[in-house]
Design a protein around this motif. Sequence first.
Motif, mmCIF file in Angstrom:
data_model
loop_
_atom_site.group_PDB
_atom_site.id
_atom_site.type_symbol
_atom_site.label_atom_id
_atom_site.label_comp_id
_atom_site.label_asym_id
_atom_site.label_seq_id
_atom_site.Cartn_x
_atom_site.Cartn_y
_atom_site.Cartn_z
ATOM 1 N N LYS A 1 -1.330 11.840 -12.498
ATOM 2 C CA LYS A 1 -0.399 11.905 -11.648
ATOM 3 C C LYS A 1 0.237 10.240 -11.670
ATOM 4 C CE LYS A 1 -1.416 15.403 -8.816
ATOM 5 N NZ LYS A 1 -1.912 15.929 -7.423
ATOM 6 N N GLN A 2 -0.459 9.453 -12.365
ATOM 7 C CA GLN A 2 -0.161 8.058 -12.587
ATOM 8 C C GLN A 2 -0.124 7.348 -11.231
ATOM 9 O OE1 GLN A 2 3.134 8.083 -15.089
ATOM 10 N NE2 GLN A 2 1.730 7.618 -17.054
ATOM 11 N N LYS A 3 -1.010 7.517 -10.398
ATOM 12 C CA LYS A 3 -0.969 6.940 -8.948
ATOM 13 C C LYS A 3 -2.305 6.471 -8.402
ATOM 14 C CE LYS A 3 -1.364 10.688 -5.619
ATOM 15 N NZ LYS A 3 -0.656 11.483 -4.626
ATOM 16 N N ILE A 4 -2.687 5.643 -7.641
ATOM 17 C CA ILE A 4 -3.663 5.083 -6.821
ATOM 18 C C ILE A 4 -3.571 5.635 -5.605
ATOM 19 C CG2 ILE A 4 -4.984 2.920 -6.471
ATOM 20 C CD1 ILE A 4 -3.906 1.794 -9.149
ATOM 21 N N TYR A 5 -4.534 5.745 -4.990
ATOM 22 C CA TYR A 5 -4.423 5.873 -3.593
ATOM 23 C C TYR A 5 -5.709 5.841 -3.051
ATOM 24 C CZ TYR A 5 -6.307 10.708 -4.621
ATOM 25 O OH TYR A 5 -7.065 11.640 -5.002
ATOM 26 N N SER A 6 -5.761 5.860 -1.315
ATOM 27 C CA SER A 6 -6.916 5.769 -0.565
ATOM 28 C C SER A 6 -6.787 6.335 0.565
ATOM 29 C CB SER A 6 -7.469 4.481 -0.621
ATOM 30 O OG SER A 6 -8.911 4.248 0.188
ATOM 31 N N VAL A 7 -7.780 6.928 1.175
ATOM 32 C CA VAL A 7 -7.620 7.620 2.506
ATOM 33 C C VAL A 7 -8.558 6.810 3.515
ATOM 34 C CG1 VAL A 7 -7.221 9.780 1.952
ATOM 35 C CG2 VAL A 7 -9.606 9.274 1.829
ATOM 36 N N MET A 8 -9.242 5.764 2.986
ATOM 37 C CA MET A 8 -10.158 4.763 3.667
ATOM 38 C C MET A 8 -9.191 3.733 4.298
ATOM 39 S SD MET A 8 -13.130 6.080 3.122
ATOM 40 C CE MET A 8 -14.207 4.805 3.412
ATOM 41 N N GLN B 1 -4.086 -5.145 4.016
ATOM 42 C CA GLN B 1 -2.927 -5.724 3.411
ATOM 43 C C GLN B 1 -2.792 -7.151 3.663
ATOM 44 O OE1 GLN B 1 0.686 -4.288 4.508
ATOM 45 N NE2 GLN B 1 1.516 -4.401 2.470
ATOM 46 N N THR B 2 -2.724 -7.919 2.747
ATOM 47 C CA THR B 2 -2.373 -9.194 2.906
ATOM 48 C C THR B 2 -1.051 -9.422 2.154
ATOM 49 O OG1 THR B 2 -4.666 -10.215 3.359
ATOM 50 C CG2 THR B 2 -3.231 -11.575 2.582
ATOM 51 N N LYS B 3 -0.099 -9.862 2.656
ATOM 52 C CA LYS B 3 1.371 -10.023 2.072
ATOM 53 C C LYS B 3 1.406 -11.303 1.528
ATOM 54 C CE LYS B 3 4.073 -6.229 3.629
ATOM 55 N NZ LYS B 3 5.294 -6.020 3.054
ATOM 56 N N GLY B 4 2.408 -11.424 0.543
ATOM 57 C CA GLY B 4 2.628 -12.930 -0.068
ATOM 58 C C GLY B 4 2.655 -13.859 0.824
ATOM 59 N N ASP B 5 3.520 -13.581 2.034
ATOM 60 C CA ASP B 5 3.828 -14.828 2.973
ATOM 61 C C ASP B 5 2.595 -14.978 3.895
ATOM 62 O OD1 ASP B 5 3.706 -12.624 4.724
ATOM 63 O OD2 ASP B 5 5.791 -12.386 5.325
ATOM 64 N N GLY B 6 1.235 -14.296 3.682
ATOM 65 C CA GLY B 6 0.134 -14.697 4.386
ATOM 66 C C GLY B 6 -0.064 -13.682 5.423
ATOM 67 N N THR B 7 0.832 -12.640 5.967
ATOM 68 C CA THR B 7 0.615 -11.788 6.998
ATOM 69 C C THR B 7 -0.460 -10.764 6.761
ATOM 70 O OG1 THR B 7 2.561 -10.535 6.334
ATOM 71 C CG2 THR B 7 3.007 -12.163 7.996
ATOM 72 N N VAL B 8 -1.101 -10.336 7.765
ATOM 73 C CA VAL B 8 -2.167 -9.503 7.467
ATOM 74 C C VAL B 8 -1.700 -7.897 8.261
ATOM 75 C CG1 VAL B 8 -4.543 -8.924 7.862
ATOM 76 C CG2 VAL B 8 -3.687 -11.142 6.935
ATOM 77 N N ASN B 9 -1.830 -6.939 7.564
ATOM 78 C CA ASN B 9 -1.826 -5.616 8.268
ATOM 79 C C ASN B 9 -2.951 -4.631 7.801
ATOM 80 O OD1 ASN B 9 1.014 -5.968 9.047
ATOM 81 N ND2 ASN B 9 1.716 -5.727 7.005
ATOM 82 N N TYR B 10 -3.065 -3.822 8.672
ATOM 83 C CA TYR B 10 -4.142 -2.818 8.511
ATOM 84 C C TYR B 10 -3.680 -1.487 8.462
ATOM 85 C CZ TYR B 10 -7.219 -6.853 9.565
ATOM 86 O OH TYR B 10 -7.591 -8.181 9.579
ATOM 87 N N GLY B 11 -4.193 -0.461 7.773
ATOM 88 C CA GLY B 11 -3.548 0.625 7.710
ATOM 89 C C GLY B 11 -4.767 1.788 7.412
ATOM 90 N N ASP B 12 -4.226 2.831 7.335
ATOM 91 C CA ASP B 12 -5.403 4.298 7.483
ATOM 92 C C ASP B 12 -5.354 4.744 5.980
ATOM 93 O OD1 ASP B 12 -5.737 4.201 10.104
ATOM 94 O OD2 ASP B 12 -4.150 5.448 10.546
ATOM 95 N N GLY B 13 -5.075 4.081 5.020
ATOM 96 C CA GLY B 13 -4.865 4.202 3.556
ATOM 97 C C GLY B 13 -3.787 3.751 3.049
ATOM 98 N N PHE B 14 -3.652 3.970 1.643
ATOM 99 C CA PHE B 14 -2.249 3.764 0.887
ATOM 100 C C PHE B 14 -2.073 4.509 -0.139
ATOM 101 C CE2 PHE B 14 -5.285 1.747 -1.888
ATOM 102 C CZ PHE B 14 -4.661 1.495 -2.963
ATOM 103 N N GLU B 15 -0.944 4.519 -0.636
ATOM 104 C CA GLU B 15 -0.587 5.123 -2.018
ATOM 105 C C GLU B 15 0.141 4.217 -3.068
ATOM 106 O OE1 GLU B 15 0.614 9.257 -2.519
ATOM 107 O OE2 GLU B 15 2.437 8.474 -2.235
ATOM 108 N N SER B 16 0.157 4.090 -4.216
ATOM 109 C CA SER B 16 0.688 2.790 -5.221
ATOM 110 C C SER B 16 0.740 3.876 -6.435
ATOM 111 C CB SER B 16 -0.243 1.902 -5.490
ATOM 112 O OG SER B 16 0.144 1.005 -6.282
#
Length: 184
Positions: free
Chosen positions: A137-144, A148-163
């Motif tokens: 499917k050519q995708k990366i994901y996590s349910v863990m 996330q650290t953005k280029g401007d230095g801000t930090v976020n948290y989440g319940d998983g991601f898809e890329s």
Amino acid sequence: MKNILYNTVIALAVMVLFVSCGKHREPVMAKEYNGKFPDESATDIHIIFSDAGITSFEIFAKTLNKYIGDTTYTDCPDGILIYSYDEYGEKQSMLKADYAINVEVPSRMEASKNVVIKDLVKNETIETEQIIWDKDKQKIYSVMPVKQTKGDGTVNYGDGFESDEHFTKYRVFNPRGEMIVEEL
């Protein structure tokens, strides 16, 4: 007599060459991982995947083991480092983990333990404990949980991601944390 002396010198030289170049090597014992011995094993791995002469992925691993059976898989018990490249051969992203396993059917790779994925162009990073790369499917994901650290230095948290598999387009599920909002 001259031929005998010449042949003797040549024979001695050849014997010295073979004796002096030989090293006594101890037999290498296969290492056991998770109760199994690998069918194939290699160390200090550097693999380059390319298409039409342009590098698309580059993989480094200290140890790579292949297990052949009902389910054929390869693992990297001592960690892995993967770089992906864009269509111009420029490094796009980096994935690093303390453990990785690649299953041939279905075609997927799982990385776990201190997983870091970085978009090298945007300077954005995802950190988590496990990701799955579904190659079909050519995708990366996590349910863990992810950080996330953005280029401007801000930090976020989440319940998983898809890329996408090059980590150029991704989304974090249920993001929370610092948010920079443009003024209206």
